[in-house]
Design a protein around this motif. Structure first.
Motif, PDB file in Angstrom:
ATOM      1  N   PRO A   1      39.061  35.188  33.467  1.00  0.00           N
ATOM      2  CA  PRO A   1      39.315  34.288  34.602  1.00  0.00           C
ATOM      3  C   PRO A   1      40.027  33.022  34.142  1.00  0.00           C
ATOM      4  O   PRO A   1      39.862  32.575  33.011  1.00  0.00           O
ATOM      5  CB  PRO A   1      37.899  33.962  35.114  1.00  0.00           C
ATOM      6  CG  PRO A   1      37.024  35.048  34.580  1.00  0.00           C
ATOM      7  CD  PRO A   1      37.644  35.473  33.282  1.00  0.00           C
ATOM      8  N   GLY A   2      40.831  32.440  35.027  1.00  0.00           N
ATOM      9  CA  GLY A   2      41.515  31.194  34.696  1.00  0.00           C
ATOM     10  C   GLY A   2      42.767  31.454  33.897  1.00  0.00           C
ATOM     11  O   GLY A   2      43.838  31.687  34.463  1.00  0.00           O
ATOM     12  N   LEU A   3      42.664  31.427  32.582  1.00  0.00           N
ATOM     13  CA  LEU A   3      43.789  31.714  31.692  1.00  0.00           C
ATOM     14  C   LEU A   3      43.535  33.023  30.966  1.00  0.00           C
ATOM     15  O   LEU A   3      42.452  33.220  30.418  1.00  0.00           O
ATOM     16  CB  LEU A   3      43.948  30.596  30.648  1.00  0.00           C
ATOM     17  CG  LEU A   3      44.342  29.197  31.135  1.00  0.00           C
ATOM     18  CD1 LEU A   3      44.335  28.223  29.967  1.00  0.00           C
ATOM     19  CD2 LEU A   3      45.704  29.217  31.799  1.00  0.00           C
TER      20      LEU A   3
ATOM     21  N   GLU B   1      37.840  36.516  43.107  1.00  0.00           N
ATOM     22  CA  GLU B   1      37.225  35.192  43.137  1.00  0.00           C
ATOM     23  C   GLU B   1      37.315  34.595  41.740  1.00  0.00           C
ATOM     24  O   GLU B   1      36.935  35.231  40.761  1.00  0.00           O
ATOM     25  CB  GLU B   1      35.758  35.278  43.584  1.00  0.00           C
ATOM     26  CG  GLU B   1      35.101  33.913  43.712  1.00  0.00           C
ATOM     27  CD  GLU B   1      33.674  34.012  44.257  1.00  0.00           C
ATOM     28  OE1 GLU B   1      33.045  32.954  44.413  1.00  0.00           O
ATOM     29  OE2 GLU B   1      33.206  35.140  44.514  1.00  0.00           O
ATOM     30  N   ASP B   2      37.848  33.383  41.675  1.00  0.00           N
ATOM     31  CA  ASP B   2      38.016  32.685  40.394  1.00  0.00           C
ATOM     32  C   ASP B   2      38.790  33.529  39.381  1.00  0.00           C
ATOM     33  O   ASP B   2      38.480  33.539  38.190  1.00  0.00           O
ATOM     34  CB  ASP B   2      36.654  32.291  39.809  1.00  0.00           C
ATOM     35  CG  ASP B   2      35.909  31.300  40.684  1.00  0.00           C
ATOM     36  OD1 ASP B   2      36.587  30.492  41.340  1.00  0.00           O
ATOM     37  OD2 ASP B   2      34.664  31.341  40.713  1.00  0.00           O
ATOM     38  N   GLY B   3      39.775  34.277  39.862  1.00  0.00           N
ATOM     39  CA  GLY B   3      40.617  35.060  38.975  1.00  0.00           C
ATOM     40  C   GLY B   3      40.052  36.400  38.547  1.00  0.00           C
ATOM     41  O   GLY B   3      40.726  37.162  37.860  1.00  0.00           O
ATOM     42  N   ALA B   4      38.819  36.719  38.949  1.00  0.00           N
ATOM     43  CA  ALA B   4      38.188  37.992  38.591  1.00  0.00           C
ATOM     44  C   ALA B   4      38.178  38.919  39.798  1.00  0.00           C
ATOM     45  O   ALA B   4      37.821  38.505  40.908  1.00  0.00           O
ATOM     46  CB  ALA B   4      36.770  37.770  38.081  1.00  0.00           C
TER      47      ALA B   4
ATOM     48  N   ASN C   1      40.511  45.761  35.602  1.00  0.00           N
ATOM     49  CA  ASN C   1      41.298  45.163  34.527  1.00  0.00           C
ATOM     50  C   ASN C   1      42.559  44.484  35.053  1.00  0.00           C
ATOM     51  O   ASN C   1      43.258  43.823  34.283  1.00  0.00           O
ATOM     52  CB  ASN C   1      41.706  46.233  33.513  1.00  0.00           C
ATOM     53  CG  ASN C   1      40.552  46.623  32.616  1.00  0.00           C
ATOM     54  OD1 ASN C   1      39.655  45.834  32.369  1.00  0.00           O
ATOM     55  ND2 ASN C   1      40.574  47.858  32.134  1.00  0.00           N
ATOM     56  N   CYS C   2      42.851  44.644  36.329  1.00  0.00           N
ATOM     57  CA  CYS C   2      44.052  44.033  36.905  1.00  0.00           C
ATOM     58  C   CYS C   2      43.904  42.515  36.972  1.00  0.00           C
ATOM     59  O   CYS C   2      42.803  41.992  37.110  1.00  0.00           O
ATOM     60  CB  CYS C   2      44.322  44.597  38.294  1.00  0.00           C
ATOM     61  SG  CYS C   2      44.724  46.356  38.302  1.00  0.00           S
ATOM     62  N   ARG C   3      45.047  41.839  36.907  1.00  0.00           N
ATOM     63  CA  ARG C   3      45.034  40.374  36.957  1.00  0.00           C
ATOM     64  C   ARG C   3      45.075  39.850  38.385  1.00  0.00           C
ATOM     65  O   ARG C   3      44.598  38.757  38.668  1.00  0.00           O
ATOM     66  CB  ARG C   3      46.231  39.811  36.189  1.00  0.00           C
ATOM     67  CG  ARG C   3      46.291  40.223  34.732  1.00  0.00           C
ATOM     68  CD  ARG C   3      47.482  39.560  34.068  1.00  0.00           C
ATOM     69  NE  ARG C   3      47.709  40.099  32.729  1.00  0.00           N
ATOM     70  CZ  ARG C   3      48.628  39.657  31.890  1.00  0.00           C
ATOM     71  NH1 ARG C   3      49.430  38.683  32.262  1.00  0.00           N
ATOM     72  NH2 ARG C   3      48.772  40.189  30.695  1.00  0.00           N
TER      73      ARG C   3
ATOM     74  N   ASP D   1      35.056  36.956  28.222  1.00  0.00           N
ATOM     75  CA  ASP D   1      34.295  36.598  29.423  1.00  0.00           C
ATOM     76  C   ASP D   1      33.118  37.532  29.671  1.00  0.00           C
ATOM     77  O   ASP D   1      32.333  37.296  30.587  1.00  0.00           O
ATOM     78  CB  ASP D   1      35.214  36.566  30.652  1.00  0.00           C
ATOM     79  CG  ASP D   1      35.793  37.926  31.000  1.00  0.00           C
ATOM     80  OD1 ASP D   1      36.039  38.707  30.061  1.00  0.00           O
ATOM     81  OD2 ASP D   1      36.008  38.214  32.186  1.00  0.00           O
ATOM     82  N   GLU D   2      32.981  38.579  28.872  1.00  0.00           N
ATOM     83  CA  GLU D   2      31.860  39.499  29.027  1.00  0.00           C
ATOM     84  C   GLU D   2      30.785  39.193  27.967  1.00  0.00           C
ATOM     85  O   GLU D   2      31.014  39.432  26.776  1.00  0.00           O
ATOM     86  CB  GLU D   2      32.309  40.943  28.854  1.00  0.00           C
ATOM     87  CG  GLU D   2      33.301  41.413  29.890  1.00  0.00           C
ATOM     88  CD  GLU D   2      33.731  42.845  29.620  1.00  0.00           C
ATOM     89  OE1 GLU D   2      32.982  43.766  29.987  1.00  0.00           O
ATOM     90  OE2 GLU D   2      34.800  43.044  29.034  1.00  0.00           O
ATOM     91  N   PRO D   3      29.627  38.663  28.368  1.00  0.00           N
ATOM     92  CA  PRO D   3      28.573  38.325  27.397  1.00  0.00           C
ATOM     93  C   PRO D   3      28.154  39.510  26.529  1.00  0.00           C
ATOM     94  O   PRO D   3      27.947  39.354  25.319  1.00  0.00           O
ATOM     95  CB  PRO D   3      27.409  37.850  28.281  1.00  0.00           C
ATOM     96  CG  PRO D   3      28.064  37.364  29.533  1.00  0.00           C
ATOM     97  CD  PRO D   3      29.237  38.272  29.738  1.00  0.00           C
TER      98      PRO D   3
END
Length: 273
Positions: free
Chosen positions: A55-57, A188-191, A204-206, A6-8
């Protein structure tokens, strides 16, 4: 090969290192776990570089979905910022792991491991191939063992004294931030975003619950389901409509954070309102 992160900037760095390695073809990239499942199913790659926290999964949920849907399982390399204890757990079901920031020599070593494992898993004739359900059972058992180890680590972390510093990812760097400097954290949105007076980055936490386990409960307060605040960095309590409140923080943006109705009594107790 497929890259999922998720990190470009992390993806760009890994692409650069992999493209300088002979015989490597990157056929697709993804930025989250939901994309990862679809991309892997479509392209059926031999190898996937998979970020753990997205994020998400997350990376584990991606593998679980592939197993549950009976999709062909690629060889997996985890990319992670976890500590060595967690990394040992990843090895239960992975070719290898790469710690961020990536190291060229380590990437080359990982590719050689992956090539050897792919070669070993490719039978010379169809008769030598094990039954598909046998492969699924073995992969599922390995993943279950992995998840158990990670759960054990999480349980151990929740019962230890809070560390004075937490890790914040900012601009592809892993910064050790003193808890006292944190103004607030939000999800927000899992992040999970962490804001201090000088740094904004991601944890780094979920979950916020997992982050709270690392923080001093005397200083940090879950004011809202989406926000954790450092009570020492509350600049102003702002009355809101229908007897609710907002907190104006002392970060550079003077962020206003809602207080949930369930936490209004705690707010009044904290500041004798």
């Amino acid at each position: 090969m497929i890259l999922i992160d998720d990190e470009p900037l992390a993806r760009q760095e890994l692409v650069y290192l992999l493209e300088s390695t002979d015989g490597i073809e990157i056929i697709a990239q993804g930025s989250n776990g939901i994309e990862a499942v679809d991309i892997i199913r479509i392209h059926k790659p031999d190898l996937v570089f998979l970020d753990v926290q997205m994020p998400g999964l997350d990376g584990f949920a991606v593998l679980k979905k592939l197993l549950d849907s009976k999709s062909p399982m690629p060889q997996v390399v985890f990319a992670t910022a976890y500590d060595q204890y967690a990394v040992r757990a990843f090895e239960v079901n992975a070719v290898d792991y790469l710690l961020k920031p990536f190291d060229r020599g380590r990437v080359v070593q990982t590719i050689e491991k992956a090539r050897a494992r792919i070669a070993a898993s490719s039978p010379s004739t169809p008769a030598e191939a094990p039954p598909a359900n046998s492969i699924d059972v073995q992969a599922g058992a390995k993943l279950d063992a992995l998840l158990r180890l990670v759960e054990e680590q999480t349980h151990a972390q929740t019962h230890r004294a809070p560390n004075s510093k937490v890790i914040v990812r900012a601009q592809s760097r892993l910064l050790l931030v003193d808890q006292r400097e944190i103004c607030f954290a939000s999800i927000e949105d899992g992040a999970i975003s962490v804001v201090t007076s000088s740094v904004e980055g991601q944890s780094n936490c979920r979950t916020l619950e997992e982050l709270m386990d690392q923080l001093d409960p005397e200083t940090f307060w879950r004011a809202h389901r989406s926000f954790v605040v450092n009570i020492q960095h509350i600049r102003e309590v702002v009355p809101w409509f229908k007897s609710t409140y907002q907190l104006r923080m002392d970060d550079p943006r003077k962020t206003e954070i809602p207080v949930s109705r369930a936490q209004t009594k705690r707010l009044r107790d904290l500041f004798n309102l």
